[in-house]
Scaffold this active site. Structure first.
Site, PDB file in Angstrom:
ATOM      1  N   PHE A  77       6.115  -5.741  -8.705  1.00 42.92           N
ATOM      2  CA  PHE A  77       5.208  -5.599  -7.582  1.00 42.92           C
ATOM      3  C   PHE A  77       4.357  -4.337  -7.752  1.00 42.92           C
ATOM      4  O   PHE A  77       3.179  -4.168  -7.038  1.00 42.92           O
ATOM      5  CB  PHE A  77       5.951  -5.215  -6.073  1.00 42.92           C
ATOM      6  N   THR A 120      -2.564 -11.233  -6.747  1.00 44.38           N
ATOM      7  CA  THR A 120      -3.116 -11.459  -5.372  1.00 44.38           C
ATOM      8  C   THR A 120      -4.548 -12.538  -5.462  1.00 44.38           C
ATOM      9  O   THR A 120      -4.779 -13.030  -6.237  1.00 44.38           O
ATOM     10  CB  THR A 120      -3.845 -10.045  -5.157  1.00 44.38           C
ATOM     11  N   ASP A 121      -4.796 -12.834  -4.388  1.00 39.86           N
ATOM     12  CA  ASP A 121      -5.998 -14.202  -4.314  1.00 39.86           C
ATOM     13  C   ASP A 121      -7.198 -13.388  -4.384  1.00 39.86           C
ATOM     14  O   ASP A 121      -8.127 -14.154  -4.821  1.00 39.86           O
ATOM     15  CB  ASP A 121      -5.821 -14.694  -2.866  1.00 39.86           C
ATOM     16  N   GLU A 122      -7.215 -12.031  -4.687  1.00 37.75           N
ATOM     17  CA  GLU A 122      -8.689 -11.464  -4.824  1.00 37.75           C
ATOM     18  C   GLU A 122      -9.022 -11.680  -6.269  1.00 37.75           C
ATOM     19  O   GLU A 122     -10.232 -11.206  -6.390  1.00 37.75           O
ATOM     20  CB  GLU A 122      -8.488  -9.878  -4.529  1.00 37.75           C
ATOM     21  N   TYR A 147     -10.050  -2.870  -7.971  1.00 35.13           N
ATOM     22  CA  TYR A 147      -8.810  -3.282  -7.784  1.00 35.13           C
ATOM     23  C   TYR A 147      -8.501  -4.730  -8.382  1.00 35.13           C
ATOM     24  O   TYR A 147      -7.586  -4.964  -8.986  1.00 35.13           O
ATOM     25  CB  TYR A 147      -8.524  -3.201  -6.353  1.00 35.13           C
ATOM     26  N   LYS A 151      -6.174  -6.179 -11.310  1.00 35.43           N
ATOM     27  CA  LYS A 151      -5.187  -7.154 -10.844  1.00 35.43           C
ATOM     28  C   LYS A 151      -5.333  -8.527 -12.041  1.00 35.43           C
ATOM     29  O   LYS A 151      -4.562  -9.054 -12.668  1.00 35.43           O
ATOM     30  CB  LYS A 151      -4.978  -7.639  -9.520  1.00 35.43           C
ATOM     31  N   GLN A 191      -5.146  -0.306  12.505  1.00 39.10           N
ATOM     32  CA  GLN A 191      -5.805  -0.215  14.051  1.00 39.10           C
ATOM     33  C   GLN A 191      -4.535  -0.021  14.872  1.00 39.10           C
ATOM     34  O   GLN A 191      -4.830   0.557  15.878  1.00 39.10           O
ATOM     35  CB  GLN A 191      -6.393  -1.825  14.052  1.00 39.10           C
TER      36      GLN A 191
HETATM   37  P1  NAD Z   1       1.758  -0.604  -2.099  1.00 39.81           P
HETATM   38  O1  NAD Z   1       0.503   0.010  -2.430  1.00 39.81           O
HETATM   39  O2  NAD Z   1       2.073  -0.629  -0.513  1.00 39.81           O
HETATM   40  O3  NAD Z   1       3.084  -0.393  -2.797  1.00 39.81           O
HETATM   41  C1  NAD Z   1       2.836  -0.202  -4.350  1.00 39.81           C
HETATM   42  C2  NAD Z   1       4.088   0.447  -4.808  1.00 39.81           C
HETATM   43  O4  NAD Z   1       3.877   0.847  -6.187  1.00 39.81           O
HETATM   44  C3  NAD Z   1       4.335   1.936  -4.264  1.00 39.81           C
HETATM   45  O5  NAD Z   1       5.744   2.162  -3.773  1.00 39.81           O
HETATM   46  C4  NAD Z   1       4.060   2.938  -5.185  1.00 39.81           C
HETATM   47  O6  NAD Z   1       4.680   4.198  -5.227  1.00 39.81           O
HETATM   48  C5  NAD Z   1       4.354   2.096  -6.566  1.00 39.81           C
HETATM   49  N1  NAD Z   1       3.524   2.473  -7.716  1.00 39.81           N
HETATM   50  C6  NAD Z   1       2.411   2.827  -7.770  1.00 39.81           C
HETATM   51  N2  NAD Z   1       1.959   3.069  -9.425  1.00 39.81           N
HETATM   52  C7  NAD Z   1       3.210   2.963  -9.799  1.00 39.81           C
HETATM   53  C8  NAD Z   1       3.538   3.476 -11.077  1.00 39.81           C
HETATM   54  N3  NAD Z   1       2.832   3.602 -11.867  1.00 39.81           N
HETATM   55  N4  NAD Z   1       4.646   3.133 -11.442  1.00 39.81           N
HETATM   56  C9  NAD Z   1       5.658   2.973 -10.638  1.00 39.81           C
HETATM   57  N5  NAD Z   1       5.448   2.674  -9.252  1.00 39.81           N
HETATM   58  C10 NAD Z   1       4.384   2.741  -8.951  1.00 39.81           C
HETATM   59  O7  NAD Z   1       1.305  -2.251  -2.266  1.00 39.81           O
HETATM   60  P2  NAD Z   1       1.710  -3.698  -1.744  1.00 39.81           P
HETATM   61  O8  NAD Z   1       0.828  -4.021  -0.553  1.00 39.81           O
HETATM   62  O9  NAD Z   1       3.322  -3.637  -1.337  1.00 39.81           O
HETATM   63  O10 NAD Z   1       1.533  -4.661  -3.041  1.00 39.81           O
HETATM   64  C11 NAD Z   1       2.483  -4.864  -3.959  1.00 39.81           C
HETATM   65  C12 NAD Z   1       1.991  -6.020  -4.901  1.00 39.81           C
HETATM   66  O11 NAD Z   1       1.514  -7.090  -4.190  1.00 39.81           O
HETATM   67  C13 NAD Z   1       0.634  -5.466  -5.578  1.00 39.81           C
HETATM   68  O12 NAD Z   1       0.894  -5.941  -7.051  1.00 39.81           O
HETATM   69  C14 NAD Z   1      -0.349  -6.212  -4.935  1.00 39.81           C
HETATM   70  O13 NAD Z   1      -1.672  -6.244  -5.719  1.00 39.81           O
HETATM   71  C15 NAD Z   1       0.135  -7.433  -4.632  1.00 39.81           C
HETATM   72  N6  NAD Z   1      -0.340  -8.145  -3.252  1.00 39.81           N
HETATM   73  C16 NAD Z   1      -0.469  -7.276  -2.147  1.00 39.81           C
HETATM   74  C17 NAD Z   1      -0.967  -8.025  -1.012  1.00 39.81           C
HETATM   75  C18 NAD Z   1      -1.229  -7.099   0.396  1.00 39.81           C
HETATM   76  O14 NAD Z   1      -1.528  -7.759   1.292  1.00 39.81           O
HETATM   77  N7  NAD Z   1      -0.623  -6.223   0.268  1.00 39.81           N
HETATM   78  C19 NAD Z   1      -1.040  -9.388  -0.866  1.00 39.81           C
HETATM   79  C20 NAD Z   1      -1.128 -10.036  -2.369  1.00 39.81           C
HETATM   80  C21 NAD Z   1      -0.570  -9.279  -3.358  1.00 39.81           C
HETATM   81  O1  DAU Z   2      -5.784 -10.687  -0.224  1.00 38.73           O
HETATM   82  C1  DAU Z   2      -4.780 -10.069  -0.655  1.00 38.73           C
HETATM   83  C2  DAU Z   2      -5.037  -8.606  -0.657  1.00 38.73           C
HETATM   84  O2  DAU Z   2      -5.078  -8.039   0.676  1.00 38.73           O
HETATM   85  C3  DAU Z   2      -4.295  -7.372  -1.357  1.00 38.73           C
HETATM   86  O3  DAU Z   2      -4.226  -8.025  -3.022  1.00 38.73           O
HETATM   87  C4  DAU Z   2      -4.518  -6.073  -1.378  1.00 38.73           C
HETATM   88  O4  DAU Z   2      -3.582  -5.368  -2.243  1.00 38.73           O
HETATM   89  C5  DAU Z   2      -4.516  -5.817   0.081  1.00 38.73           C
HETATM   90  O5  DAU Z   2      -4.666  -4.515   0.363  1.00 38.73           O
HETATM   91  C6  DAU Z   2      -5.393  -6.759   0.913  1.00 38.73           C
HETATM   92  O6  DAU Z   2      -6.762  -6.590   0.513  1.00 38.73           O
HETATM   93  P1  DAU Z   2      -7.798  -6.426   1.738  1.00 38.73           P
HETATM   94  O7  DAU Z   2      -9.101  -5.525   1.058  1.00 38.73           O
HETATM   95  O8  DAU Z   2      -8.492  -7.770   2.243  1.00 38.73           O
HETATM   96  O9  DAU Z   2      -7.147  -5.618   2.841  1.00 38.73           O
HETATM   97  P2  DAU Z   2      -7.500  -4.523   3.773  1.00 38.73           P
HETATM   98  O10 DAU Z   2      -6.385  -4.270   4.647  1.00 38.73           O
HETATM   99  O11 DAU Z   2      -7.924  -3.422   3.088  1.00 38.73           O
HETATM  100  O12 DAU Z   2      -8.795  -4.864   4.721  1.00 38.73           O
HETATM  101  C7  DAU Z   2      -8.539  -6.156   5.429  1.00 38.73           C
HETATM  102  C8  DAU Z   2      -9.907  -6.650   5.911  1.00 38.73           C
HETATM  103  O13 DAU Z   2     -10.403  -5.652   6.907  1.00 38.73           O
HETATM  104  C9  DAU Z   2     -11.154  -6.263   5.057  1.00 38.73           C
HETATM  105  O14 DAU Z   2     -12.019  -7.349   5.253  1.00 38.73           O
HETATM  106  C10 DAU Z   2     -11.641  -4.963   5.301  1.00 38.73           C
HETATM  107  C11 DAU Z   2     -11.411  -4.876   6.754  1.00 38.73           C
HETATM  108  N1  DAU Z   2     -11.229  -3.610   7.157  1.00 38.73           N
HETATM  109  C12 DAU Z   2     -10.304  -2.851   6.767  1.00 38.73           C
HETATM  110  C13 DAU Z   2      -9.772  -1.410   7.032  1.00 38.73           C
HETATM  111  C14 DAU Z   2      -9.018  -0.660   6.573  1.00 38.73           C
HETATM  112  C15 DAU Z   2     -11.752  -3.261   8.433  1.00 38.73           C
HETATM  113  O15 DAU Z   2     -12.584  -3.945   9.010  1.00 38.73           O
HETATM  114  N2  DAU Z   2     -11.462  -1.839   8.699  1.00 38.73           N
HETATM  115  C16 DAU Z   2     -10.628  -1.080   8.409  1.00 38.73           C
HETATM  116  O16 DAU Z   2     -10.387   0.102   8.819  1.00 38.73           O
END
Ligand code: NAD
Ligand code: DAU
Length: 331
Positions: A77, A120-122, A147, A151, A191
């Site tokens: 992760f 991620t879907d991104e 980002y 990925k 939010q």
């Molecule tokens: P997050 O930022 O909350 O957590 C990332 C974790 O990785 C943290 O605990 C951080 O300390 C650790 N980390 C960062 N750099 C590191 C390094 N060099 N060595 C060891 N640990 C390290 O991220 P998240 O939202 O939990 O996302 C986890 C995974 O899921 C990521 O790969 C992200 O791309 C993917 N993902 C996230 C989402 C989402 O909506 N958040 C959706 C789809 C996929």
């Molecule tokens: O789709 C998966 C991805 O979802 C993951 O790979 C990423 O790690 C995760 O951060 C997330 O990316 P987004 O850029 O979609 O998420 P974020 O929460 O940053 O923003 C969601 C949407 O809300 C985006 O369109 C930007 C908008 N936004 C975000 C913030 C922080 C706002 O309008 N206001 C805000 O304050």
């Protein structure tokens, strides 16, 4: 089964470890996490006794090699995960997401270990707002931000190590997650916590951008299914099917928190802001039998709001520094 979980102190990783300890007691879990600004040992407090924690960097080849040798399976992760941060300073994204994944791949190759890579879907770029099409496992990669480009690079490395070196790996690309323990830099918790501290929520641009929202436990159940039944070398897209634009989500947060639904500020838009994400998750549903349990987004969001309301001790220490960063960006 000995499982090494990288990034297990982050949002999805920590929820994965909670889920594993509760539902899959056969796993012996070791977490490797660098505890960047995004990681917190507090997120693992409820399961601390059942989990080994190693504070370290996934780019540290010697450490990674040793921990991988001691594991049967690696669930990866760890990443720099926030698009806005990547627009401000891409370097840590290149390092952790690309070099870090390379380091893990070399270790699983040398020790012949199973890897599941979380993506991620991104990586697919975005879809038009007025379109009805979806990303599939065959959609060509077209990332927009540092980002998502980092990925995408990590996914490409995994695929190359599968093909060239016979590494046994699976990949999954999930849509946006929500739930407890998500850093307050991200949209939903930012939010919610703004309302809780008496600040007005912030919406980028007009708020028309669409995301597909999946509860973190549904994502993690999909990962467990892939570990149990996924086919080596395959990619699985994960998503609830629940698409909403940012303005709708913000209005729902405000409504559920008893505020007027127009009590927010429009702020400047994210540069290169992806318009819409939507995953076609037919493959994981039909091949592995995955179904999201959180069908009702409103109920899942209400439970998430409740969690932040009752766990200020967890998020309060992040809040001021996060908002100071946003202030510099004008958002
Ligand atoms: P997050 O930022 O909350 O957590 C990332 C974790 O990785 C943290 O605990 C951080 O300390 C650790 N980390 C960062 N750099 C590191 C390094 N060099 N060595 C060891 N640990 C390290 O991220 P998240 O939202 O939990 O996302 C986890 C995974 O899921 C990521 O790969 C992200 O791309 C993917 N993902 C996230 C989402 C989402 O909506 N958040 C959706 C789809 C996929
Ligand atoms: O789709 C998966 C991805 O979802 C993951 O790979 C990423 O790690 C995760 O951060 C997330 O990316 P987004 O850029 O979609 O998420 P974020 O929460 O940053 O923003 C969601 C949407 O809300 C985006 O369109 C930007 C908008 N936004 C975000 C913030 C922080 C706002 O309008 N206001 C805000 O304050």
């Amino acid at each position: 089964m000995r499982m090494l979980v990288t990034g297990g102190a982050g949002f999805i990783g920590a929820n994965f470890v909670h889920h594993a300890v509760k539902n899959y007691p056969a796993y012996e879990v070791c977490v490797l996490d660098a505890l960047t600004y995004a990681g917190s040992r507090d997120s693992l407090a409820p399961v601390a006794e059942g989990v080994r924690f190693v504070h370290g960097d996934i780019c540290d080849a010697e450490l990674v090699d040793r921990l991988v040798a001691e594991a049967d399976v690696v669930v990866h992760f760890a990443a720099e995960s926030h698009v806005d941060n990547s627009l401000h300073d891409p370097e840590p994204f290149i390092r952790t997401n690309i070099i870090g994944t390379y380091t893990i791949l070399e270790a699983v190759r040398h020790h012949d270990r199973r890897l599941h890579h979380i993506s991620t879907d991104e990586v697919f770029g975005d879809l038009a707002l007025d379109a009805v099409d979806r990303f599939t496992e065959q959609t060509p990669y077209d990332p927009s931000s540092p980002y998502s480009a980092a990925k995408a690079s990590s996914d490409m490395l995994v695929r190359a190590w599968v093909r060239s070196f016979g590494v046994v790996a699976t990949l999954s690309n999930c849509a946006n997650n929500y739930g407890p323990y998500q850093h307050v830099e991200k949209f939903v918790p930012r939010q919610i916590t703004n309302v809780l501290v008496g600040e007005r929520p912030k919406l980028y641009g007009a708020g028309e951008n669409v995301r597909e929202w999946t509860h973190v436990d549904d994502h993690n159940e999909a990962v467990h299914l892939i570990l149990a039944k996924g086919r080596a070398g395959e990619t699985y897209l994960i998503g609830s099917g629940d698409e909403r634009n940012n303005k709708e989500i913000l209005e729902l947060v405000l409504e559920l928190m008893g505020q007027p639904t127009n009590a927010f500020d429009h702020v400047s838009d994210r540069p290169g802001h992806d318009l819409r994400y939507s995953n076609d998750s037919t493959k994981i549903r039909t091949e592995l039998g995955w179904e999201p349990r959180y069908g009702d987004f409103r109920a899942g969001l209400a439970a998430t709001i409740d969690w932040y309301r009752h766990n200020e001790w967890w998020w309060k220490p992040q809040k001021d520094a996060t908002e100071a960063k946003y202030k510099l960006l004008g958002r």
